[in-house]
Motif scaffolding. Sequence first.
Motif, PDB file in Angstrom:
ATOM      1  N   LEU A 154      40.349  42.490  29.013  1.00 43.05           N
ATOM      2  CA  LEU A 154      40.153  42.617  30.444  1.00 43.05           C
ATOM      3  C   LEU A 154      38.775  41.543  30.709  1.00 43.05           C
ATOM      4  O   LEU A 154      38.636  40.822  31.461  1.00 43.05           O
ATOM      5  CB  LEU A 154      40.087  43.846  31.135  1.00 43.05           C
ATOM      6  CG  LEU A 154      39.777  44.002  32.484  1.00 43.05           C
ATOM      7  CD1 LEU A 154      41.126  43.552  33.228  1.00 43.05           C
ATOM      8  CD2 LEU A 154      39.385  45.255  32.743  1.00 43.05           C
ATOM      9  N   GLY A 157      38.511  38.020  29.182  1.00 43.75           N
ATOM     10  CA  GLY A 157      39.409  37.016  30.290  1.00 43.75           C
ATOM     11  C   GLY A 157      38.939  36.917  31.575  1.00 43.75           C
ATOM     12  O   GLY A 157      38.629  35.709  31.997  1.00 43.75           O
ATOM     13  N   PHE A 158      38.175  37.715  32.300  1.00 44.90           N
ATOM     14  CA  PHE A 158      37.372  37.582  33.501  1.00 44.90           C
ATOM     15  C   PHE A 158      36.214  36.737  33.132  1.00 44.90           C
ATOM     16  O   PHE A 158      35.994  35.616  33.902  1.00 44.90           O
ATOM     17  CB  PHE A 158      36.934  38.977  34.109  1.00 44.90           C
ATOM     18  CG  PHE A 158      35.759  38.697  35.161  1.00 44.90           C
ATOM     19  CD1 PHE A 158      36.460  38.562  36.320  1.00 44.90           C
ATOM     20  CD2 PHE A 158      34.669  38.593  35.054  1.00 44.90           C
ATOM     21  CE1 PHE A 158      35.657  38.470  37.370  1.00 44.90           C
ATOM     22  CE2 PHE A 158      33.788  38.460  36.304  1.00 44.90           C
ATOM     23  CZ  PHE A 158      34.293  38.214  37.470  1.00 44.90           C
ATOM     24  N   LEU A 161      37.620  33.135  32.706  1.00 39.01           N
ATOM     25  CA  LEU A 161      38.140  32.579  34.034  1.00 39.01           C
ATOM     26  C   LEU A 161      36.805  32.065  34.831  1.00 39.01           C
ATOM     27  O   LEU A 161      36.646  30.917  35.429  1.00 39.01           O
ATOM     28  CB  LEU A 161      38.921  33.266  34.672  1.00 39.01           C
ATOM     29  CG  LEU A 161      40.200  33.625  33.853  1.00 39.01           C
ATOM     30  CD1 LEU A 161      40.921  34.759  34.695  1.00 39.01           C
ATOM     31  CD2 LEU A 161      41.043  32.420  33.897  1.00 39.01           C
ATOM     32  N   LEU A 170      40.859  32.151  43.899  1.00 39.66           N
ATOM     33  CA  LEU A 170      40.958  33.758  44.464  1.00 39.66           C
ATOM     34  C   LEU A 170      39.855  33.948  45.342  1.00 39.66           C
ATOM     35  O   LEU A 170      40.255  34.669  46.201  1.00 39.66           O
ATOM     36  CB  LEU A 170      40.609  34.322  43.081  1.00 39.66           C
ATOM     37  CG  LEU A 170      41.835  35.404  42.577  1.00 39.66           C
ATOM     38  CD1 LEU A 170      41.586  35.851  41.134  1.00 39.66           C
ATOM     39  CD2 LEU A 170      41.948  36.538  43.575  1.00 39.66           C
ATOM     40  N   MET A 187      37.967  44.776  40.146  1.00 39.21           N
ATOM     41  CA  MET A 187      38.811  44.703  39.239  1.00 39.21           C
ATOM     42  C   MET A 187      38.685  46.019  38.250  1.00 39.21           C
ATOM     43  O   MET A 187      39.515  46.475  37.793  1.00 39.21           O
ATOM     44  CB  MET A 187      38.636  43.379  38.164  1.00 39.21           C
ATOM     45  CG  MET A 187      39.549  43.273  37.312  1.00 39.21           C
ATOM     46  SD  MET A 187      39.173  41.754  36.116  1.00 39.21           S
ATOM     47  CE  MET A 187      37.991  42.427  35.059  1.00 39.21           C
ATOM     48  N   MET A 204      53.038  40.668  36.813  1.00 45.66           N
ATOM     49  CA  MET A 204      52.624  40.026  35.798  1.00 45.66           C
ATOM     50  C   MET A 204      50.991  39.257  35.951  1.00 45.66           C
ATOM     51  O   MET A 204      50.566  39.772  36.993  1.00 45.66           O
ATOM     52  CB  MET A 204      53.184  38.624  35.591  1.00 45.66           C
ATOM     53  CG  MET A 204      53.394  37.675  36.675  1.00 45.66           C
ATOM     54  SD  MET A 204      53.371  35.842  36.002  1.00 45.66           S
ATOM     55  CE  MET A 204      51.856  36.076  35.034  1.00 45.66           C
ATOM     56  N   ALA A 205      50.655  38.675  35.236  1.00 47.31           N
ATOM     57  CA  ALA A 205      49.328  38.254  35.084  1.00 47.31           C
ATOM     58  C   ALA A 205      48.893  36.901  35.683  1.00 47.31           C
ATOM     59  O   ALA A 205      49.752  35.984  35.068  1.00 47.31           O
ATOM     60  CB  ALA A 205      48.373  38.415  33.902  1.00 47.31           C
TER      61      ALA A 205
ATOM     62  N   LEU B 149      43.446  40.402  39.870  1.00 46.16           N
ATOM     63  CA  LEU B 149      42.595  39.588  38.817  1.00 46.16           C
ATOM     64  C   LEU B 149      42.615  40.570  37.637  1.00 46.16           C
ATOM     65  O   LEU B 149      42.389  39.791  36.450  1.00 46.16           O
ATOM     66  CB  LEU B 149      41.366  39.747  39.611  1.00 46.16           C
ATOM     67  CG  LEU B 149      40.043  39.036  38.828  1.00 46.16           C
ATOM     68  CD1 LEU B 149      40.233  37.545  38.142  1.00 46.16           C
ATOM     69  CD2 LEU B 149      38.587  39.020  39.337  1.00 46.16           C
ATOM     70  N   GLY B 151      45.173  41.948  36.122  1.00 45.83           N
ATOM     71  CA  GLY B 151      46.314  41.482  35.618  1.00 45.83           C
ATOM     72  C   GLY B 151      46.078  40.202  34.715  1.00 45.83           C
ATOM     73  O   GLY B 151      46.224  40.170  33.529  1.00 45.83           O
ATOM     74  N   TRP B 152      45.369  39.212  35.594  1.00 49.34           N
ATOM     75  CA  TRP B 152      45.393  37.962  34.909  1.00 49.34           C
ATOM     76  C   TRP B 152      44.173  37.945  33.901  1.00 49.34           C
ATOM     77  O   TRP B 152      44.663  37.428  32.726  1.00 49.34           O
ATOM     78  CB  TRP B 152      44.797  36.972  36.226  1.00 49.34           C
ATOM     79  CG  TRP B 152      44.833  35.435  35.916  1.00 49.34           C
ATOM     80  CD1 TRP B 152      45.434  34.941  34.788  1.00 49.34           C
ATOM     81  CD2 TRP B 152      44.389  34.612  36.686  1.00 49.34           C
ATOM     82  NE1 TRP B 152      45.226  33.464  34.839  1.00 49.34           N
ATOM     83  CE2 TRP B 152      44.265  33.419  35.975  1.00 49.34           C
ATOM     84  CE3 TRP B 152      43.449  34.610  37.867  1.00 49.34           C
ATOM     85  CZ2 TRP B 152      43.745  32.031  36.403  1.00 49.34           C
ATOM     86  CZ3 TRP B 152      42.993  33.294  38.335  1.00 49.34           C
ATOM     87  CH2 TRP B 152      43.008  32.307  37.723  1.00 49.34           C
ATOM     88  N   SER B 153      43.210  38.577  34.306  1.00 49.95           N
ATOM     89  CA  SER B 153      42.112  38.722  33.242  1.00 49.95           C
ATOM     90  C   SER B 153      42.594  39.214  31.844  1.00 49.95           C
ATOM     91  O   SER B 153      42.443  38.840  30.698  1.00 49.95           O
ATOM     92  CB  SER B 153      40.797  39.336  33.563  1.00 49.95           C
ATOM     93  OG  SER B 153      40.429  38.822  34.543  1.00 49.95           O
TER      94      SER B 153
END
Lengths: 205, 205
Positions: A154, A157-158, A161, A170, A187, A204-205, B149, B151-153
């Motif tokens: 988590l 990934g943040f 990105l 976003l 988040m 989903m993501a 965010l 989920g994406w992260s």
Amino acid sequence: MKTTPYHHGALREALLAAAETILKRDGLNALTLRAAAREAGVSHAAPAHHFGDLTGLLTELAADGFQRFGARLKAATDAPDARRWDGARAYVAFAVEHPALFQLMYRSDRLDGSRPSFKEARMQVFGMLAESRDAPATQPSVEQLGKMLGGWSLIHGFTMLLLDGRLGPLIKLAPEGTTTDALFEAMLASADKQAIGPRPTADMA
Amino acid sequence: MKTTPYHHGALREALLAAAETILKRDGLNALTLRAAAREAGVSHAAPAHHFGDLTGLLTELAADGFQRFGARLKAATDAPDARRWDGARAYVAFAVEHPALFQLMYRSDRLDGSRPSFKEARMQVFGMLAESRDAPATQPSVEQLGKMLGGWSLIHGFTMLLLDGRLGPLIKLAPEGTTTDALFEAMLASADKQAIGPRPTADMA
DNA sequence: CAAGATATCTAGACACCGTCAAGATTAAGG
DNA sequence: CCTTAATCTTGACGGTGTCTAGATATCTTG
């Protein structure tokens, strides 16, 4: 001692400092062996004697980065008034303060993972990661590892990105004036809350 | 038509195919304009006429990657028997099948984000991302964006760690025979469950 | 203390790279 | 058919990593 003695004395450290200066100022693409040598004021082939090749220099730089990264995480989680997620906040903060360095630290194709200094620094950080979760260090279950991996993924990934500039769309979608920091906190808050009500079928993501 | 006509006819597509071949076979570091020209059997300066510079070639390749990536995600989430997280599984699957391409797609320092083809393909994928969550496409709240965010992260972070070979220590910690796939599923399961009981004071990633 | 061994740094060379300019070849259009 | 534009080749330039040989300073040791 004249203006430029033949032997530098601490060229290795000087080259690492020069390399980080270039990394911050001009980015990874401009960080070359010759550029580091120029910045340090030595001949173009000097760095090879201390780092072997370009990969060696980058790896030592990344190893140094992991050491500082680990110290930063430790300070954040060991603080007496540490809140939940403060380690995660330190994770992102370090990356934001040293974006190019952090990205280099996670670019295996430019690094030599077998270098002892790099391996050690990286494993030290990983150890902090594993310890901070409630998963025991010995024989954790797959469920516990999954939870730990979830936290790491988590935050990582943040961070990736954010550093790669992928959060623009976003932010444009969000209420005016929303910062990436606010999104990050939102988040984290959503990660603490269970999804109430019926689950969407395609999530989903 | 002789053996090698002066005009190729479809050099642009041939160069893109050659570039992807090199990317898969030798990695991003070996993907140069001259190498692509060699692979396609044309002179070293030919690619410049179609892509301008190396960044242009890489960007077009990444744009093509995002198009295929989007199609893959759409197929996974639109399937009638789609389970929760199937979009996420498709996300990781695409990255595992095209690791170098996926990493290129998220390497802004080698891409030109202003290229229309890239911008369009990227935004199409982002649109799918935003739609699939329960957050409305118009005026979503910060809470909703934070959840999306998250989920994406989560998925993106796992993917990056996996492709970069950073999960090795975790696998070594896990019960023997545990695969990255099993860890991924455990991670998804933990994301669905709320943390029960007292929260640890220092809980980080 | 001196002299040989060793570590450190320089200078030069080579192949490869991206990119630019100029020219050759082919396709397109009036 | 002839002009114009698009496509591709050739050659050149500076920059890069890396290798070799040699110069210089430090270290070791007899």
